[in-house]
Write an enzyme that holds these catalytic residues in place. Structure first.
Site, PDB file in Angstrom:
ATOM      1  N   GLU A 293      10.429   9.490  -3.775  1.00  0.00           N
ATOM      2  CA  GLU A 293       9.742   8.197  -3.860  1.00  0.00           C
ATOM      3  C   GLU A 293      10.653   7.038  -3.457  1.00  0.00           C
ATOM      4  O   GLU A 293      10.232   6.111  -2.766  1.00  0.00           O
ATOM      5  CB  GLU A 293       9.221   7.966  -5.290  1.00  0.00           C
TER       6      GLU A 293
ATOM      7  N   HIS B  90       6.057   0.953  -5.137  1.00  0.00           N
ATOM      8  CA  HIS B  90       6.218   2.309  -5.685  1.00  0.00           C
ATOM      9  C   HIS B  90       5.230   3.286  -5.056  1.00  0.00           C
ATOM     10  O   HIS B  90       4.281   2.879  -4.379  1.00  0.00           O
ATOM     11  CB  HIS B  90       5.957   2.300  -7.207  1.00  0.00           C
TER      12      HIS B  90
ATOM     13  N   GLU C 136       1.266   0.913  -6.221  1.00  0.00           N
ATOM     14  CA  GLU C 136       1.492   2.373  -6.187  1.00  0.00           C
ATOM     15  C   GLU C 136       0.796   2.896  -4.935  1.00  0.00           C
ATOM     16  O   GLU C 136      -0.425   3.079  -4.910  1.00  0.00           O
ATOM     17  CB  GLU C 136       0.911   3.043  -7.430  1.00  0.00           C
TER      18      GLU C 136
HETATM   19 ZN   LIG Z   1       8.008   4.503  -9.141  1.00  0.00          ZN
END
Ligand SMILES: [Zn+2]
Length: 276
Positions: free
Chosen positions: A23, A78, A144
């Site tokens: 990530e 993210h 996200e």
């Molecule tokens: Zn994260």
């Protein structure tokens, strides 16, 4: 407008992982593209990033930095992970904020722009008690951008064109939310001393040689007027009219009494538009 841009995780903290991806790397790739696209296309914006490489930085350090700098917006990038089958995009503001708050209004705008281009299932606008949302003194959003352990989303994360599209979605949202002015093309005026225009190139070359013999450099350019090609002998181009006038006198004294000055606008840099 001061943007604190925060690619989540980094260094010893990989964040989520899956499908051969960490990530932290996806977050950084998106964030760097957000920074570059924003700065290339908009004025009145400054960007500070929590990290621009694969380095370790605590959450506390990130919010402290944004607060000390006096950022106008905290944007944290993210990617998600769950059980392999969950997929899609969602974004978060802090749980205590009302839907009518400025932060929620910014979320509405960024959410709209990001989901317009990111090719991900839209999981909606959410609220959570995340550190970066709670401890930042300015409006803050955490996005996200897909589930890294989902093969569909991870496949997109491996494509540069997708990373760029996601970045542009964020940039378009920021530009709208903060009313950022698009960069204008930069241009400058050039004063060109023209010492004759000719239909035949050899006549232009003759004129250039004549000037050269009298110590005046020139070059031959072409210009099309009403569909007719002309060879133009240019004896200098100047950014100030005064310097062009001085050269004009020299050219006339050399015997080219019908020499003249033209003004031409030259584009020195055209911005690349990220909105279409
Ligand atoms: Zn994260």
């Amino acid at each position: 407008m001061k943007l604190y841009l925060d690619p989540g995780h980094g260094g010893t903290d990989n964040g989520a992982s899956g499908n051969g991806l960490y990530e932290k790397n996806v977050n950084l790739a998106i964030a760097l593209r957000i920074r570059d696209t924003l700065l290339n296309n908009y004025d009145n914006v400054e960007v500070r990033m929590s990290r621009t490489t694969d380095t370790t930085k605590s959450l506390q350090q990130r919010t402290n930095e944004a607060n000390a700098w006096g950022a106008d917006y905290f944007l944290s990038i993210h990617c998600n992970a769950f059980n392999g089958s969950a997929q899609g995009y969602e974004d978060y503001i802090h749980s205590n904020l009302a839907d009518s708050s400025l932060t929620a209004q910014y979320q509405d705008i960024l959410h709209t722009e990001i989901t317009r281009v990111n090719q991900l299932t839209n999981r909606g606008q959410k609220k959570a008690n995340f550190h970066v949302l709670r401890e930042s003194n300015m409006p803050a959003l955490l996005t996200e951008n897909g589930f890294i352990d989902n093969s569909h989303d991870a496949n997109l994360m491996k494509q540069a064109s997708w990373l760029q599209a996601v970045a542009e979605g964020h940039v378009n949202g920021l530009a709208t939310a903060f009313n950022l002015p698009p960069k204008q093309a930069e241009s400058e005026i050039l004063y060109k001393v023209i010492a004759g225009s000719f239909r035949a190139r050899e006549n232009a070359e003759e004129r250039a040689a004549y000037l050269s013999n009298r110590g005046i450099d020139s070059f031959i350019g072409t210009v099309t007027v009403n569909g007719v090609l002309w060879y133009r002998v240019q004896a200098g181009a100047f950014s100030t009219r005064d310097n062009a006038e001085e050269r004009l006198v020299a050219v006339r004294n050399a015997g080219i009494t019908d020499a003249y000055i033209i003004e031409e606008q030259t584009i020195t840099r055209a911005p690349v538009s990220s909105r279409n």
